[in-house]
Design a protein around this motif. Structure first.
Motif, PDB file in Angstrom:
ATOM      1  N   ALA A   1       0.833  -1.201   0.000  1.00 19.78           N
ATOM      2  CA  ALA A   1       0.000   0.000   0.000  1.00 19.78           C
ATOM      3  C   ALA A   1       0.872   1.257   0.000  1.00 19.78           C
ATOM      4  N   THR A   2       1.973   1.221   0.759  1.00 19.00           N
ATOM      5  CA  THR A   2       2.879   2.373   0.801  1.00 19.00           C
ATOM      6  C   THR A   2       3.514   2.610  -0.565  1.00 19.00           C
ATOM      7  N   LEU A   3       3.893   1.515  -1.227  1.00 18.79           N
ATOM      8  CA  LEU A   3       4.519   1.636  -2.549  1.00 18.79           C
ATOM      9  C   LEU A   3       3.548   2.211  -3.560  1.00 18.79           C
ATOM     10  N   VAL A   4       2.295   1.765  -3.482  1.00 22.98           N
ATOM     11  CA  VAL A   4       1.292   2.290  -4.414  1.00 22.98           C
ATOM     12  C   VAL A   4       1.227   3.794  -4.254  1.00 22.98           C
ATOM     13  N   LYS A   5       1.231   4.242  -2.986  1.00 27.43           N
ATOM     14  CA  LYS A   5       1.142   5.684  -2.726  1.00 27.43           C
ATOM     15  C   LYS A   5       2.355   6.413  -3.292  1.00 27.43           C
ATOM     16  N   LEU A   6       3.529   5.829  -3.127  1.00 25.00           N
ATOM     17  CA  LEU A   6       4.746   6.518  -3.549  1.00 25.00           C
ATOM     18  C   LEU A   6       4.968   6.456  -5.059  1.00 25.00           C
ATOM     19  N   LEU A   7       4.521   5.392  -5.689  1.00 28.61           N
ATOM     20  CA  LEU A   7       4.915   5.155  -7.077  1.00 28.61           C
ATOM     21  C   LEU A   7       3.787   5.264  -8.105  1.00 28.61           C
ATOM     22  N   ARG A   8       2.558   5.088  -7.653  1.00 25.38           N
ATOM     23  CA  ARG A   8       1.505   5.057  -8.675  1.00 25.38           C
ATOM     24  C   ARG A   8       0.612   6.293  -8.613  1.00 25.38           C
TER      25      ARG A   8
END
Ligand code: HAM
Length: 412
Positions: free
Chosen positions: A405-412
């Motif tokens: 979920a954190t990656l989605v926020k940072l990357l998408r």
């Protein structure tokens, strides 16, 4: 003949990807034909008295004594495939595109190679010159999408088989008194194929060509109407163009409107023709098929890549995420995590060689990744992953279950 290496391959891939998209949006579908064909196919279609057939083909004898040639262009093979598979019976209007290496033993220089790549299109079964204009507009639009802005569109008509004999005579009448001033090649061309003289690059011949009779004064009313229809459609499509009555093509199969798109900027010099084509309404029949109108073009991928303003690096997609890990268990954890994230559609890199955190971070920095995930023994024990946002330098622990979920926020 060239090797293609990164980062240039990324730029090439971009060209091929965008070209496919553009061609398919106009209803063209892909074909792939062999790189070799029987030699007579090229001799009959391209023409015996052309430079390509006389001097440039890679021709060799196969083990069964048949003569085969590495294709110097894509049109002949496309027509052969069209007839061999009876495509026109099922599909009276057929629109194809292709992409691949072509071979001509030319004098190599910047923008001119012995193995080069073309992408091309062919449309069969449509006599109306609006489709010719649509093809020019399609190529023009493609170049714009690739960032190429300085473009000249040059058009002419070489006339049909009904116009050609009269024009041929006019050329012979004009050049014969100047025979001695022509280069040895053109002296031969005068007998065999006088139209080819118009394409000669030798200075003395060019001076003579400047005063030669114009094909446009020798077109039949039908060919003139076709050319006018082509130009009217180009105007309707908003493609600015210039007529050059001296424009001829290096291949003999053309029978009507022809066109070339040239780069005005860049440093390609004389090799600035990015793409070219035209109508060839007789070729299908000459190769044994029914009378079938046809039109197409091809562009040289190398020349287009050389003209695009952005450097190749701009087309490379590096890693989005870099996983840094130290210790045996963390490294295996990182290996699995990276694998999972790639399955989720992320581009992930990690350094299999391991090393200190410091050296791995250096590598992560160089990779251009936006996010670095850090896994050490402490992280494994706590069930947390350290997530570092490379843009802000911010770093915080995230429970492994929430990492995605954190990656989605940072990357998408
Ligand atoms: P072409 O003019 O011989 O036409 O080649 C088309 C394009 O291929 C040229 O404008 C150029 O960009 C590129 N090209 C040709 N030779 C070389 C070379 N030695 N090195 C690098 N690039 C090169 C044809 O081949 C026709 N089959 C086009 C066509 C399709 N006409 C009707 N349908």
């Amino acid at each position: 003949m060239n090797d293609l290496l990164p980062p240039d391959s990324a730029k090439w891939n971009h060209v091929e990807h965008v070209a496919r998209q553009v061609f398919e949006s106009f209803g063209y579908r892909e074909i792939r034909t062999p790189i070799v064909e029987y030699t007579p196919l090229f001799v009959r279609s391209i023409g015996e008295a052309t430079d390509v057939v006389e001097k440039e083909m890679y021709t060799f004898t196969d083990r069964d004594e048949s003569s085969i040639t590495m294709r110097p262009e894509g049109t002949a093979g496309a027509v052969r495939a069209l007839l061999e598979h009876g495509v026109l019976q099922k599909q009276p209007v057929t629109r194809w595109y292709y992409s691949g290496p072509m071979f001509r033993r030319e004098r190599a220089q910047k923008g001119r190679y012995r193995q080069f790549y073309q992408m091309g299109v062919e449309a069969y079964g449509v006599a109306e010159p609006t489709i010719d204009a649509e093809q020019v507009a399609m190529l023009h639009a493609l170049y714009l999408r690739l960032g190429i802005t300085g473009l000249d569109v040059i058009v002419n008509s070489v006339g049909g088989p009904d116009d050609r004999p009269a024009y041929r005579e006019a050329l012979v009448a004009y050049f014969t008194p100047h025979r001695a001033e022509l280069c040895p090649d053109c002296q031969r061309r005068l007998e065999r194929n006088p139209l080819r003289i118009l394409d000669c690059k030798v200075a003395g011949c060019r001076a003579l060509v400047a005063g030669a009779p114009s094909i446009l004064d020798h077109l039949s009313p039908a060919s003139l109407a076709q050319f006018a229809g082509f130009r009217a459609a180009l105007e309707a499509l908003g493609v600015p163009h210039q007529v050059d009555a001296r424009l001829v093509r290096g291949l003999d199969y053309y029978t009507g409107p022809i066109f070339e798109l040239k780069a005005t900027g860049g440093d390609l010099g004389a090799q600035n023709t990015l793409g070219a084509g035209g109508r060839y309404d007789r070729l299908v029949e000459e190769l044994g098929g029914p009378p079938t109108p046809a039109v197409g073009f091809a562009f040289g991928v190398e020349r287009v890549v050389l003209t695009m303003p952005q450097p190749a690096e701009a087309y490379e997609q590096g890693a989005e995420i870099f996983v840094v890990a130290q210790g045996d268990a963390p490294r295996l954890y990182a290996l699995r995590l990276g694998h999972q994230l790639r399955g989720d559609g992320y581009r992930v890199d990690l350094d299999h060689r391991g090393g200190t955190f410091k050296s791995q971070f250096k590598r992560a920095d160089k990779s251009g990744a936006k996010v670095v995930l850090v896994i050490g023994d402490a992280e494994l024990t706590s069930g947390q992953i350290m997530v570092k946002d490379m843009a802000t330098g911010e770093q915080r622990p995230v429970p492994a279950a929430e990492a995605t979920a954190t990656l989605v926020k940072l990357l998408r």
